[in-house]
Design an enzyme around this catalytic site. Sequence first.
Site, mmCIF file in Angstrom:
data_model
loop_
_atom_site.group_PDB
_atom_site.id
_atom_site.type_symbol
_atom_site.label_atom_id
_atom_site.label_comp_id
_atom_site.label_asym_id
_atom_site.label_seq_id
_atom_site.Cartn_x
_atom_site.Cartn_y
_atom_site.Cartn_z
ATOM 1 N N ASP A 9 0.827 -1.210 0.000
ATOM 2 C CA ASP A 9 0.000 0.000 0.000
ATOM 3 C C ASP A 9 0.858 1.255 0.000
ATOM 4 O O ASP A 9 0.655 2.180 0.789
ATOM 5 C CB ASP A 9 -0.951 -0.005 1.202
ATOM 6 N N HIS A 11 1.086 3.252 -2.705
ATOM 7 C CA HIS A 11 0.265 4.237 -3.432
ATOM 8 C C HIS A 11 1.105 5.319 -4.102
ATOM 9 O O HIS A 11 0.835 6.527 -3.985
ATOM 10 C CB HIS A 11 -0.768 4.855 -2.494
ATOM 11 N N ASN A 85 -5.872 -4.072 -5.607
ATOM 12 C CA ASN A 85 -7.086 -3.609 -6.266
ATOM 13 C C ASN A 85 -6.897 -2.275 -6.978
ATOM 14 O O ASN A 85 -7.612 -1.968 -7.929
ATOM 15 C CB ASN A 85 -8.232 -3.487 -5.254
ATOM 16 N N HIS A 86 -5.928 -1.460 -6.561
ATOM 17 C CA HIS A 86 -5.699 -0.197 -7.259
ATOM 18 C C HIS A 86 -5.045 -0.430 -8.615
ATOM 19 O O HIS A 86 -5.163 0.413 -9.508
ATOM 20 C CB HIS A 86 -4.823 0.741 -6.413
ATOM 21 N N HIS A 183 -4.901 -0.383 5.594
ATOM 22 C CA HIS A 183 -3.783 0.512 5.881
ATOM 23 C C HIS A 183 -3.409 0.553 7.357
ATOM 24 O O HIS A 183 -2.480 1.266 7.744
ATOM 25 C CB HIS A 183 -4.108 1.923 5.399
#
Length: 435
Positions: A9, A11, A85-86, A183
């Site tokens: 995560d 990002h 999933n992102h 997260h």
Amino acid sequence: MTKVIHTGDTHLGYRQYHSPDRRQDFFDAFRRVVEDAIADDVDAVVHAGDLYHDRTPGLEDLMGTIDVLRPLSEADIPFLAVVGNHEGTRHAQWLDLFERLGLAERLDADGRRVGDTVFYGLDHVPKSKRDRLDYEFAARDATHTALVSHGLFQPFPHGDWDLEEVLAESNVAFDAVLLGDDHTADTVRLDGTWATYCGSTERASASERDPRGYNVVEFDPEEKANADAGEETGTGVHIRRRGIDTRDFVFIDLELGESEGAERVRQRIREEDVEDAVVVVTIDGEGGEVTPADVERFGDEQGALVTRVTDRREVDVEADYEVSFADPDEAVRERVRDLGLSEAARGIDDTVRQGDVADSNVRDTVKERVSDLVDDGDLAAFEAAAQDAGNEGGVEVAGDDGERAETGDSDAPADAVSEPAETDDATTTTMEDYL
């Protein structure tokens, strides 16, 4: 002994609050993880998904990632990862590109041996497709085995994917499950198997107040061999949390009395060291002549990078509409119920407004829901709500408890996106179909 860093995560590329500085913060946090991995001479870095924030990262983000990963490759430390999933799993992924460049490896059902431990991968799978998974993995001779996956798993909070079922149906007895998507860092033990979320490396929403970091996971084959129950899963696995320095978030929670207002807010901001920080101000109470714009200006005066305001004060408006600013969404829901929206549209509307989806995930959650319906051929979900003789307005009406009034075709919640029916009950889909 096999020692890995478990992260996820990250990002990368996220311009949080439309700030280029925040975009750089996400890269800096990831770089710190890689630098720690090299300094500690770990055996591998295991990434549990959502390396990028956007499914289609820009060239600048791709090049920035190469710059971060190259020193890891030069140190001969493998970067092992799954898709979150992102990123999605419908087409070739960033991970496939980096694998061709020799900078990463995509974990799958075949497994990747590192020392005495084999790491298997399970990419994010949409909820509508999970019942077709068979959880079959290639058997490998190793002292320890670990599964790396991305999703919200039960028994962790907000979980919708049953981890106990995954472990029970798997043909491999895993010692550890290294997870991404949630997260918040957390660790549990299920029938001897350790399951852990590493948390995000930067705060992707104002709700993430805890310090950021990653996991260091050690697999000790000697400890497992010497244990009284040497074949028990989870023996010899040690998980510890390590924090990393990230940009300061300053959280200011205020409850204003009737006589308190702008000056009280300004004073509280002055009491904190907010220079170059993200300042999150939450206002409760009944008083105060102060607007969000005022609060943002106060933060700017003290040198804050960004100031965000959540105003929870209840303000009653004397008008014919009986509107309360304590719950503006209810007024919207009442209007939505009268529009005759399709099942898909109601689901999208709820996703945009519901509080349990982080701001950073709203767009991708909507895209995933729509794409799942299209991919599964469930085009009926996009049709307007059917007329109903018993419904004066000609549309489905949800009651106060969120349940749909009788329409003759479903008793599902009004704001739900219907799961597509399977066309072939005998079909079994392996994990490779989603990789």
